[in-house]
Design an enzyme around this catalytic site. Structure first.
Site, short mmCIF file in Angstrom:
data_model
loop_
_atom_site.label_atom_id
_atom_site.label_comp_id
_atom_site.label_asym_id
_atom_site.label_seq_id
_atom_site.Cartn_x
_atom_site.Cartn_y
_atom_site.Cartn_z
N LYS A 7 -34.11 -60.71 100.94
CA LYS A 7 -33.38 -61.68 101.22
C LYS A 7 -33.93 -63.12 101.01
CE LYS A 7 -30.10 -59.69 104.55
NZ LYS A 7 -30.44 -58.48 104.52
C1 LIG Z 1 -29.85 -57.27 104.30
C2 LIG Z 1 -30.44 -56.02 104.23
C3 LIG Z 1 -29.68 -54.77 103.44
C4 LIG Z 1 -28.26 -55.10 103.42
O1 LIG Z 1 -28.05 -55.90 102.08
P1 LIG Z 1 -26.48 -56.47 101.97
O2 LIG Z 1 -26.46 -57.40 101.04
O3 LIG Z 1 -26.02 -56.81 103.30
O4 LIG Z 1 -25.61 -54.97 101.37
C5 LIG Z 1 -30.56 -53.83 103.15
N1 LIG Z 1 -31.84 -53.81 103.17
C6 LIG Z 1 -32.64 -54.87 104.12
C7 LIG Z 1 -33.90 -54.63 104.33
C8 LIG Z 1 -31.91 -55.90 104.39
O5 LIG Z 1 -32.49 -56.87 104.91
#
Ligand SMILES: *Cc1c(COP(=O)(O)O)cnc(C)c1O
Length: 469
Positions: free
Chosen positions: A113
């Site tokens: 993220k």
């Molecule tokens: C947010 C997140 C996901 C999921 O990603 P999306 O964009 O919501 O599909 C998967 N793994 C981790 C570690 C995350 O923080």
């Protein structure tokens, strides 16, 4: 480039108009009117670029209301070796010939993220300064999003962050990551409740339009178009590292929750990046796997959403999914409104027609699979034994499904969405060792914490905001 809503609202908007927005006024999500097409000459030119320059080139195709020199400076400031740990920013980690991880988790909060949120911090600060405005970001987190937002917005002029989390329910590492921040514009509110209580308070405050306007409340949730756009860049960067020529195709497997990450892959593919298949990997919360197998989209309530050892994928409703469905239905906003605005609300699910399903498999190249806790543990063990790499639980969901879905002759790239240090308990269960931590984080849990503990109360949260803006 103009932006439109997936539910048909015809008003034309530019990038900066939607940067600070959530949903479109008609309840839809924003998408560009068209996907800019990248031809062979452009791919050849981009192949040699550094990550920040590649980001600038891709963002320039979608942003026509920020001067080029400013956008260039923003991308240069965001994607640095100092923040992301390596000069490539998202290096490949080869596992065996034809199989590699894409390292997306070397930013400050050890999850992918950061790739988008760090850029969002720069864009928000820039746009607010240009308008002479300020913004108070209110969010709810069960872990990764809140910390990524706080590390992106810390110290940014014109921005304050109020982040709600369920008291005592995040991992000690995640709590320490957020609560140890010293910047006065970061406020941690730990509520005596669960994540959904926090989320409900954010909704209640946002629905109080007078309060929202007076106190300039905004969000940074995963439906934000700028976040998705920032994620498109690493599909290109990974492709260039995995191939020698633009005649080659690759597939990606993406651990998925809200469908944001894999939707960025869909956008890259629509632009012309030679992606063979996009494989959606879910955990036990397999709403998306069900959809790609059966054509039925059936979101679940909070009560049917399981708590798993890949918690960032524990979602009941994939908030970005509507964007893909809009493209799937040839951008028919009326049909999307019928499915998402009416059918989901009245009967709780929708089902594609046979013709729509045929179009999906012919044109969009999606596949899917699911994984359980036992699969995660076995995959973490296998990856360690066979490849000498420790992966986190979410990446393990991806690798498990990738191994099932890969096809001879097409390289498979698995997006690494977090580092194992963030989810240490399952690593210890699988391998009997504590996962390594990046340098400088050894004392994280012992740093002083700044957090306000309070009951689940809309009024108390509002009062806290009033007292601190
Ligand atoms: C947010 C997140 C996901 C999921 O990603 P999306 O964009 O919501 O599909 C998967 N793994 C981790 C570690 C995350 O923080």
């Amino acid at each position: 480039m103009n932006y439109l809503s997936t539910r048909g609202d015809p008003a034309a908007r530019h990038f900066s108009d939607i940067l600070l927005e959530g949903l479109a006024p008609d309840g839809g999500l924003y998408l560009p009117q068209t996907y800019p097409q990248v031809d062979a000459a452009t791919l050849a030119r981009w192949r040699g670029l550094a990550y920040a320059d590649l980001a600038f080139e891709i963002l320039s195709l979608y942003i026509d209301d920020i001067p080029a020199a400013d956008l260039k400076a923003l991308t240069q400031r965001t994607y640095t070796e100092a923040v992301f740990g390596t000069p490539q920013i998202t290096p490949l980690k080869p596992l065996e010939p034809g199989l590699a991880l894409v390292a997306l988790s070397n930013g400050p909060t050890l999850a992918f993220k950061d790739m988008a949120m760090q850029l969002l911090g720069q864009l928000f600060e820039y746009e607010l300064k240009r308008r002479g405005e300020t913004l108070n970001i209110l969010g709810a987190t069960s872990g990764d999003t809140g910390s990524a937002a706080e590390y992106a917005m810390r110290g940014k002029a014109g921005i304050q962050v109020f982040m709600l989390s369920p008291h005592g329910r995040m991992s000690p590492f995640q709590q320490a990551q957020m609560f140890s921040l010293k910047e006065p514009n970061i406020h941690n509110l730990a509520l005596h409740g669960v994540f959904d209580d926090c989320q409900d308070i954010v909704k209640a405050v946002s629905n109080d339009l007078a309060f929202k306007r007076q106190y300039r409340i905004g969000t940074v949730n995963s439906i934000n178009w700028a976040r998705l756009l920032a994620q498109v860049v690493y599909y290109f960067a990974a492709y260039f590292q995995a191939t020698r020529s633009d005649q080659e195709r690759v597939s990606f497997t993406v651990p998925s929750g809200n469908f944001g990450n894999v939707c960025a892959g869909h956008v890259a593919r629509m632009m012309g990046l030679p992606i063979d298949r996009l494989v959606v990997a879910t955990n036990e919360n397999d709403v998306l796997d069900e959809f790609f197998r059966t054509g039925v989209y059936r979101p679940r309530g909070a009560a049917q959403t399981l708590e798993t050892s890949s918690p960032s994928m524990d979602i009941s409703k994939a908030s970005n999914f509507e964007r893909f469905v809009f493209d799937l239905l040839d951008r028919d906003g009326a049909r999307v409104r019928q499915l998402f605005g009416e059918q989901l609300a009245t009967q709780g699910y929708f089902e594609l027609s046979a013709e729509e399903r045929a179009r999906m498999s012919a044109r969009f190249g999606f596949a899917s699979g699911r994984s359980t806790h036992a699969d995660r543990v076995a995959t973490i063990q296998r990856c360690h034994r066979q490849y000498g790499q420790i992966i986190d639980t979410h990446t393990a969901d991806g690798l498990k499904v990738a191994l099932e879905q890969r096809q001879a002759g097409t390289p498979m790239l698995v997006l690494e969405t977090a580092l194992p240090a963030k989810f240490a308990a399952t690593i210890e269960e699988a391998l009997g060792v504590v996962p390594p931590r990046p340098a400088g984080l050894d004392d994280l849990e012992s740093r002083p914490k700044r957090v306000q503990v309070m009951p689940v109360s809309v009024d108390r949260v509002k009062q806290f905001i009033v007292d601190h803006v």
